[in-house]
Structures are given as C-alpha cells and as structure tokens.
Design a protein around this motif. Sequence first.
Motif, mmCIF file in Angstrom:
data_model
loop_
_atom_site.group_PDB
_atom_site.id
_atom_site.type_symbol
_atom_site.label_atom_id
_atom_site.label_comp_id
_atom_site.label_asym_id
_atom_site.label_seq_id
_atom_site.Cartn_x
_atom_site.Cartn_y
_atom_site.Cartn_z
ATOM 1 N N ALA A 129 0.856 -1.110 -0.191
ATOM 2 C CA ALA A 129 -0.118 -0.146 -0.129
ATOM 3 C C ALA A 129 0.591 1.489 0.150
ATOM 4 N N GLY A 130 0.231 1.970 -0.874
ATOM 5 C CA GLY A 130 1.437 3.427 -1.237
ATOM 6 C C GLY A 130 2.668 3.306 -1.226
ATOM 7 N N GLY A 131 3.344 2.414 -1.925
ATOM 8 C CA GLY A 131 4.417 1.973 -2.339
ATOM 9 C C GLY A 131 4.627 1.803 -1.120
ATOM 10 N N ARG A 132 4.562 0.932 0.146
ATOM 11 C CA ARG A 132 5.327 -0.027 1.082
ATOM 12 C C ARG A 132 4.549 -1.132 1.052
ATOM 13 N N ARG A 133 5.105 -1.812 2.630
ATOM 14 C CA ARG A 133 4.838 -3.524 2.519
ATOM 15 C C ARG A 133 4.560 -3.361 4.201
ATOM 16 N N ARG A 134 3.457 -3.344 4.017
ATOM 17 C CA ARG A 134 2.708 -3.117 5.536
ATOM 18 C C ARG A 134 2.390 -4.884 5.470
ATOM 19 N N VAL A 135 3.251 -5.103 7.165
ATOM 20 C CA VAL A 135 2.667 -5.868 7.973
ATOM 21 C C VAL A 135 1.802 -5.783 9.395
ATOM 22 N N ASN A 136 0.420 -6.263 9.540
ATOM 23 C CA ASN A 136 -0.026 -6.252 10.454
ATOM 24 C C ASN A 136 -0.341 -7.489 11.483
ATOM 25 N N TYR A 137 0.263 -7.117 12.290
ATOM 26 C CA TYR A 137 -0.015 -8.015 13.084
ATOM 27 C C TYR A 137 -1.421 -7.932 14.224
ATOM 28 N N THR A 138 -2.650 -9.341 14.820
ATOM 29 C CA THR A 138 -2.748 -9.255 15.518
ATOM 30 C C THR A 138 -2.910 -10.411 16.473
ATOM 31 N N PHE A 139 -2.985 -10.305 18.091
ATOM 32 C CA PHE A 139 -1.996 -11.062 18.755
ATOM 33 C C PHE A 139 -3.024 -11.686 19.878
ATOM 34 N N GLU A 140 -3.001 -12.793 20.742
ATOM 35 C CA GLU A 140 -4.559 -13.521 20.787
ATOM 36 C C GLU A 140 -4.638 -12.096 21.793
ATOM 37 N N ASP A 141 -4.752 -11.396 22.524
ATOM 38 C CA ASP A 141 -5.365 -10.189 23.421
ATOM 39 C C ASP A 141 -5.303 -9.284 22.747
ATOM 40 N N LYS A 142 -5.390 -9.599 21.519
ATOM 41 C CA LYS A 142 -6.695 -8.040 20.669
ATOM 42 C C LYS A 142 -5.863 -7.021 20.521
ATOM 43 N N SER A 143 -4.303 -6.933 21.141
ATOM 44 C CA SER A 143 -3.615 -5.707 21.341
ATOM 45 C C SER A 143 -3.088 -6.083 19.063
ATOM 46 N N GLU A 144 -2.654 -4.518 18.763
ATOM 47 C CA GLU A 144 -2.281 -4.579 17.195
ATOM 48 C C GLU A 144 -0.623 -4.083 16.975
ATOM 49 N N LEU A 145 -0.364 -4.388 16.286
ATOM 50 C CA LEU A 145 1.328 -4.159 15.380
ATOM 51 C C LEU A 145 1.097 -3.936 14.211
ATOM 52 N N ASN A 165 14.003 -0.655 -0.598
ATOM 53 C CA ASN A 165 15.495 -1.046 0.105
ATOM 54 C C ASN A 165 14.956 -1.759 1.732
ATOM 55 N N HIS A 166 13.404 -2.031 1.520
ATOM 56 C CA HIS A 166 13.011 -2.366 3.141
ATOM 57 C C HIS A 166 13.439 -1.650 4.081
ATOM 58 N N GLU A 167 13.823 -0.207 3.892
ATOM 59 C CA GLU A 167 13.654 0.182 5.385
ATOM 60 C C GLU A 167 12.926 0.484 6.762
ATOM 61 N N LEU A 168 12.887 0.057 7.323
ATOM 62 C CA LEU A 168 11.537 0.285 8.736
ATOM 63 C C LEU A 168 10.855 1.684 8.726
ATOM 64 N N ILE A 169 10.130 2.626 8.378
ATOM 65 C CA ILE A 169 9.536 3.473 8.062
ATOM 66 C C ILE A 169 8.796 4.021 9.429
ATOM 67 N N THR A 170 7.878 2.406 9.711
ATOM 68 C CA THR A 170 7.098 2.777 10.340
ATOM 69 C C THR A 170 6.608 1.596 11.511
ATOM 70 N N ARG A 171 6.756 2.042 12.721
ATOM 71 C CA ARG A 171 6.156 0.645 13.846
ATOM 72 C C ARG A 171 5.711 1.631 15.216
ATOM 73 N N LYS A 172 3.928 1.029 14.867
ATOM 74 C CA LYS A 172 3.395 1.129 16.050
ATOM 75 C C LYS A 172 2.409 0.251 16.280
ATOM 76 N N TRP A 173 2.012 0.397 18.123
ATOM 77 C CA TRP A 173 1.496 -0.439 18.529
ATOM 78 C C TRP A 173 -0.126 -0.128 18.864
ATOM 79 N N LYS A 174 -1.214 -0.831 19.568
ATOM 80 C CA LYS A 174 -2.151 -0.619 19.408
ATOM 81 C C LYS A 174 -2.583 -1.573 21.079
ATOM 82 N N LYS A 175 -2.119 -1.355 22.022
ATOM 83 C CA LYS A 175 -2.770 -2.250 23.278
ATOM 84 C C LYS A 175 -4.265 -2.029 23.726
ATOM 85 N N VAL A 176 -4.892 -3.456 24.138
ATOM 86 C CA VAL A 176 -6.055 -3.325 24.133
ATOM 87 C C VAL A 176 -6.146 -2.256 26.141
#
Length: 201
Positions: free
Chosen positions: A22-38, A46-57
């Motif tokens: 999406a938008g020239g980026r590879r967006r990897v979404n993680y959904t954990f067992e407690d419904k937290s998201e990353l 170039n595979h540079e990490l642009i963003t890492r963001k968390w959403k806690k329950v």
Amino acid sequence: MQSQNNQYLQFVGKPHVTAVIAGGRRRVNYTFEDKSELVEEYDINNHELITRKWKKVSNIKESQWVYEVGEAPIDQQSELKLSNANPIFLRKDTPQHFQFRVRNLSYPEDVYQMEIDEKTQEIVIKTTNKKYYKRFAIPDMRRANLKLEQGKVTHVYKNNTLIVSYPKPDQILEREYQIRQEFDKLNKKKPKEGDLECVQQ
C-alpha cells in the motif's frame, strides 16, 4: 517472515500476520491473542523500516496508536501549532544504528549530554542549562534481552535537531538481515499496489 514474528512472541503470544502492499510500502499487520495490534511499514524497494506502531487493548477508552518508530500524522491544526513550538521526539533508524531525533531544540550544541542509566536500561538526554531532559529505552534491545553499554551512545546537533545514535548489536543486525532476505524473495514476485502477500504463521 517467521524470524520477524519471533521477536514479539514473549509479549502477547503468537500473532496472526497479514501483509499488503500500500502506497509503495509493505505493510505488515500483527494481531495478537489479547487483540493488541502491531503495524510495521517498510519501503518496498530498500526494506527500510518506516513505521512501527502499537495499539494496546483498553477497556476504559478507545485505544490510540503508539508510535515506536516513525512519526504520528498531525491532523489537527491545534496539534500542528503545538508541535511547531515544542521539542518533538521521534525514532528513525539507519541500517547500522538505532537513531532518535529531537526537533525544535535551539540551545547551543555544547549543552547536550548523553548517558546510559544502567539500572533502568535507558538513554538519558540532558542539558547543562537544564532546559531539556528526556529518558527513553530501546524496545528492540529489551525484546532481545540485550543491555545498553556505556560509551556507545553518540550524538550530533544540526539545524535545531539533536540526533542520538546507538549501534545495533550483531543479534539485531542478523535478524534485520533475515527480514530483508525474506522481503527480497517476495519482491521477486513483482508485487503491485493492493497485493496481499503470504506470510508464515
């Protein structure tokens, strides 16, 4: 992307992982067992990490994204005005270093001091004129059970921005190399905007 997933298992269990272009980026979404998201976003070339963001329950109020790497978008004029006046702290790594930037610092270059608090395993920024103070951890180091070492934190100051760097240990560099290798394999399939990619669970 199994090697990529393992770094987070100690926190909130095995995640469900999806990836999309999406938008020239590879967006990897993680959904954990407690419904937290990353969410991690990488430059597709170039595979540079642009963003890492968390959403806690949270059962109290609507959860907000917390940015570990990159900068949250400013979508309100009042927030924009505030950011123009106050120091802005954000992380933007290089291939070899964890790197943190503090914008809007107009104090002389020679007032900034860096040290590592060995007890809390945090980097401490302070100024001799006592105008700015900040302490922060490097979550990647904590997830890998690695300790910060005195004398390895460096800094430069230019254009009213303080840039603080800490070299990535070999263990971190190896993991990031494996991630780039996996992304190189995915790129051989010539991914296009909107493509969903297969990831390992």
